[in-house]
Design an enzyme around this catalytic site. Structure first.
Site, PDB file in Angstrom:
ATOM      1  N   GLU A   1      -9.545   3.847   2.282  1.00 36.93           N
ATOM      2  CA  GLU A   1      -9.236   3.941   0.930  1.00 36.93           C
ATOM      3  C   GLU A   1      -8.238   2.643   0.590  1.00 36.93           C
ATOM      4  O   GLU A   1      -8.046   2.472  -0.502  1.00 36.93           O
ATOM      5  CB  GLU A   1      -8.507   4.969   0.488  1.00 36.93           C
TER       6      GLU A   1
ATOM      7  N   ASP B   1      -2.514  10.268   3.333  1.00 40.35           N
ATOM      8  CA  ASP B   1      -4.030   9.810   3.375  1.00 40.35           C
ATOM      9  C   ASP B   1      -4.719  10.920   4.456  1.00 40.35           C
ATOM     10  O   ASP B   1      -4.675  10.702   5.723  1.00 40.35           O
ATOM     11  CB  ASP B   1      -3.854   8.336   4.039  1.00 40.35           C
TER      12      ASP B   1
ATOM     13  N   LYS C   1      -9.788  13.018   8.242  1.00 35.98           N
ATOM     14  CA  LYS C   1      -9.288  12.635   9.319  1.00 35.98           C
ATOM     15  C   LYS C   1      -9.354  13.908  10.152  1.00 35.98           C
ATOM     16  O   LYS C   1      -9.330  14.960   9.936  1.00 35.98           O
ATOM     17  CB  LYS C   1      -8.009  12.113   9.080  1.00 35.98           C
TER      18      LYS C   1
ATOM     19  N   ARG D   1      -8.032  -0.458   1.306  1.00 38.54           N
ATOM     20  CA  ARG D   1      -8.691  -1.781   0.633  1.00 38.54           C
ATOM     21  C   ARG D   1      -9.072  -1.605  -0.633  1.00 38.54           C
ATOM     22  O   ARG D   1      -8.945  -2.423  -1.648  1.00 38.54           O
ATOM     23  CB  ARG D   1      -9.737  -2.165   1.485  1.00 38.54           C
TER      24      ARG D   1
ATOM     25  N   ASP E   1       1.465   6.355   5.196  1.00 37.00           N
ATOM     26  CA  ASP E   1       0.471   5.495   5.035  1.00 37.00           C
ATOM     27  C   ASP E   1       0.990   4.659   3.699  1.00 37.00           C
ATOM     28  O   ASP E   1       0.257   4.004   3.047  1.00 37.00           O
ATOM     29  CB  ASP E   1      -0.839   6.057   4.682  1.00 37.00           C
TER      30      ASP E   1
ATOM     31  N   LYS F   1       0.890  -1.213  -0.005  1.00 35.55           N
ATOM     32  CA  LYS F   1       0.058   0.070   0.007  1.00 35.55           C
ATOM     33  C   LYS F   1       0.925   1.274   0.116  1.00 35.55           C
ATOM     34  O   LYS F   1       1.891   1.536   0.950  1.00 35.55           O
ATOM     35  CB  LYS F   1      -0.988   0.042   1.089  1.00 35.55           C
TER      36      LYS F   1
HETATM   37  N1  BES Z   1      -4.196   4.642   6.763  1.00 31.29           N
HETATM   38  C1  BES Z   1      -5.195   4.413   7.575  1.00 31.29           C
HETATM   39  C2  BES Z   1      -5.089   3.451   8.853  1.00 31.29           C
HETATM   40  C3  BES Z   1      -4.137   4.057   9.920  1.00 31.29           C
HETATM   41  C4  BES Z   1      -4.609   4.909  10.808  1.00 31.29           C
HETATM   42  C5  BES Z   1      -2.952   3.585  10.009  1.00 31.29           C
HETATM   43  C6  BES Z   1      -4.014   5.199  11.791  1.00 31.29           C
HETATM   44  C7  BES Z   1      -2.170   3.934  11.047  1.00 31.29           C
HETATM   45  C8  BES Z   1      -2.564   4.772  12.030  1.00 31.29           C
HETATM   46  C9  BES Z   1      -6.486   3.754   6.949  1.00 31.29           C
HETATM   47  O1  BES Z   1      -6.643   4.186   5.633  1.00 31.29           O
HETATM   48  C10 BES Z   1      -7.620   4.501   7.516  1.00 31.29           C
HETATM   49  O2  BES Z   1      -8.063   5.291   7.667  1.00 31.29           O
HETATM   50  N2  BES Z   1      -8.441   3.154   7.972  1.00 31.29           N
HETATM   51  C11 BES Z   1      -9.686   3.471   8.720  1.00 31.29           C
HETATM   52  C12 BES Z   1     -10.630   2.541   8.286  1.00 31.29           C
HETATM   53  C13 BES Z   1     -12.124   2.570   8.715  1.00 31.29           C
HETATM   54  C14 BES Z   1     -12.689   4.057   8.128  1.00 31.29           C
HETATM   55  C15 BES Z   1     -12.898   1.469   8.361  1.00 31.29           C
HETATM   56  C16 BES Z   1      -9.307   3.338  10.146  1.00 31.29           C
HETATM   57  O3  BES Z   1      -8.731   2.721  10.856  1.00 31.29           O
HETATM   58  O4  BES Z   1     -10.029   4.243  10.928  1.00 31.29           O
HETATM   59 ZN    ZN Z   2      -4.640   4.975   4.540  1.00 32.16          ZN
HETATM   60 MN    MN Z   3      -7.433   6.282   5.577  1.00 27.65          MN
END
Ligand code: BES
Ligand code: ZN
Ligand code: MN
Length: 507
Positions: free
Chosen positions: A354, A275, A282, A356, A293, A270
């Site tokens: 995103e 992000d 966020k 996935r 990311d 990835k």
């Molecule tokens: N890149 C993030 C996951 C992440 C967050 C990694 C914080 C490390 C630290 C990913 O793209 C994401 O935002 N995932 C969401 C998924 C949710 C919306 C289902 C998450 O983990 O909140």
């Molecule tokens: Zn992400």
């Molecule tokens: Mn994300």
């Protein structure tokens, strides 16, 4: 830094500094005992005075010890002898390297590789020492105006081994350790780079440089938005459509197997170079960390560096799925329905899920290589941090043997993973009213539902998913990329290369 191995006795060493261990409470290692004897009890007198207890990481420099040729001796605490495990061993090496580097010792001969670490052989101890040393000396200061350069940095370490028969595996360990350390550094450098510089084009240019420097068996293809559109990678493209940085998928193909047609191992990373969450934006606290990311892509890059440097006899394909998730009038919206490359449709319920979307199309794309194994590496879910914390990478797989191989590689490399169950019950959380699935599984088991989502695109091959959200970087005082899980995947590839010697097996 220069590393070598030799086999000799401590009193004959002329190196600037000798490094020897002291166990708790104030107990000699066998080397320390020899030095004490020739110095007529000089060291035991110091210990009796309470100068060093022997707790893990304690240090004491001795100068001009009677009858010792070296100028200095570094005594380093190793804790209780029976309790010396892998983690403490690495901690001891880390403290040693920092003490030497900060005190102007440019050269040292290190006797710590003779310590007994439960279940580990010389190869392991030397390799871990090399990797740990390089890791301890890592800095990322290219954007600092005043670089604090040491006047007398540590340049050379000789590891002493107790018998000459160990020299060959010691040398092999240095070769492997250096290659892995170089891969880890490459991954860290890419990951630490700010997102205004490290975009998908930057990832692609690194991939290209790497492939070009091994052009006799390595090729590269970079797919831009136009090519991905033609292929039908709509989910991947949707994530990047709000960014002015073009989405680019870089595919590095390495043919190390004498049988060029042998089925490859595919690594998919990835590569979200930033992000923001997109329209499902966020919170602003710590959002800067979302430059990390792309650590999955950086891992793939680092592992490819290792495979190429060691010329592993495998066919390996590394894919850096570069993309940026931004907020804009062209951004993907919650509610949008996307047709993936596989033909399955996805209703986007959260634009922050995103990773996935980018990975599902990449997983379908790599089917064309008829892979033996596909492993994706991704900072995929905050939920994985809740599940496993920051010490363990989450592992999910559709095949037990692959999962076991990765777990044992992780134990060997000291770069640990923990399995999470991909059971069917979780699939229900992805049901959509309007499409084949949603991209959102809700809070319960969030790391697992993300894995379930990916599993729907990985049915044609043996596949594993590594969620590195908790392990790819550190926050706070030691902020920076960790280079994980380059060491673990390198070990997996070394094991797969089936070295005839005992080095790939832990003894
Ligand atoms: N890149 C993030 C996951 C992440 C967050 C990694 C914080 C490390 C630290 C990913 O793209 C994401 O935002 N995932 C969401 C998924 C949710 C919306 C289902 C998450 O983990 O909140
Ligand atoms: Zn992400
Ligand atoms: Mn994300």
């Amino acid at each position: 830094m220069h590393f070598s191995v030799k086999s000799g006795s401590p009193e004959k060493q002329r190196s600037a500094c000798i490094v020897v261990g002291i166990f708790e409470p104030r107990r000699f290692s066998s080397i320390a005992k020899q030095l004490d004897k020739i110095s007529k009890g000089y060291i035991s007198a110091l210990l009796r005075r309470g100068e060093l207890e022997g707790k893990v990481g304690q240090t004491l420099f001795l100068h001009h010890v009677p009858n010792v040729l070296s100028e200095r001796i570094l005594l380093i605490g190793c804790g209780k002898e029976r309790e010396l495990d892998e983690r403490k061993y690495k901690q001891i090496i880390h403290e040693t390297i920092n003490s030497l580097n900060n005190t102007g010792s440019m050269e040292a001969i290190c006797f710590l590789t003779e310590l007994h670490v439960k279940g580990r052989n010389t190869y392991w101890k030397v390799r871990q020492a090399v990797e740990t040393a390089q890791d301890s000396l890592y800095t990322f200061n290219q954007f600092k105006s005043n670089k604090k350069e040491l006047r007398r940095p540590l340049r050379k370490i000789v590891f002493n081994l107790s018998t000459r028969s160990e020299l060959i595996s010691g040398e092999r360990a240095i070769q492997h350790g250096l290659a892995i350390a170089t891969g880890i550094k490459a991954a860290k450098d890419l990951s630490n780079m700010p997102p205004n510089i490290c975009n998908s084009a930057y990832l692609a240019s690194h991939a290209r440089l790497l492939a070009n420097s091994y052009s006799n068996n390595t090729t590269i293809m970079v797919f831009g938005e136009k090519e991905m559109k033609e292929l039908g990678m709509n989910a991947y493209l949707a994530v990047g459509q709000g960014s002015t940085n073009e989405s680019l998928m870089s595919v590095i193909e390495y043919h190390g197997n004498p049988d060029r047609e042998a089925r490859p191992i595919v690594l998919v990373g990835k590569g979200l170079t930033f992000d923001s969450g997109g329209i499902s934006i966020k919170p602003s606290d710590n959002m800067n960390e979302m430059k990390y990311d792309m650590c999955g892509a950086a891992t793939v890059y680092g592992v490819m560096c290792v495979a190429l440097a060691l010329n592993l006899p495998l066919n390996i394909i590394g894919v850096l799925a570069g993309c940026e998730n931004m907020v804009d009038g062209h951004s993907l919206r919650p509610g949008d329905i996307l047709t993936t490359l596989s033909g399955q449709t996805v209703e986007v319920l959260n634009t922050d899920a995103e990773g996935r979307l980018v990975l599902c199309d990449t997983l379908t794309y790599v089917e064309r290589f008829n892979p033996e194994i596909v492993i994706d590496i991704a900072t995929l879910t905050g939920a994985c941090i809740i599940a496993l914390g920051h010490h363990l990478t989450g592992l999910m797989s559709n095949q037990n043997q692959l999962s076991n191989e990765l777990r044992s590689a992780a134990e060997q490399a000291g770069d640990r993973v923990w399995p999470l169950p991909l059971v069917d019950e979780f699939q229900e959380q992805l049901e959509s009213h309007f499409a084949d699935m949603t991209n959102l599984g809700g809070r319960p088991g969030g790391a697992i539902t993300a894995g379930c989502f990916l599993s729907r695109f990985a049915q044609k091959y043996h596949w594993a998913h590594l969620d590195i959200a908790g392990t790819a970087w550190n926050s706070g005082k030691t902020k920076g990329a960790t280079g994980r899980p380059v060491a673990m995947l390198s070990q997996f590839l070394l094991n797969r290369s089936a070295f005839s010697c005992d080095e790939s097996i832990d003894k």
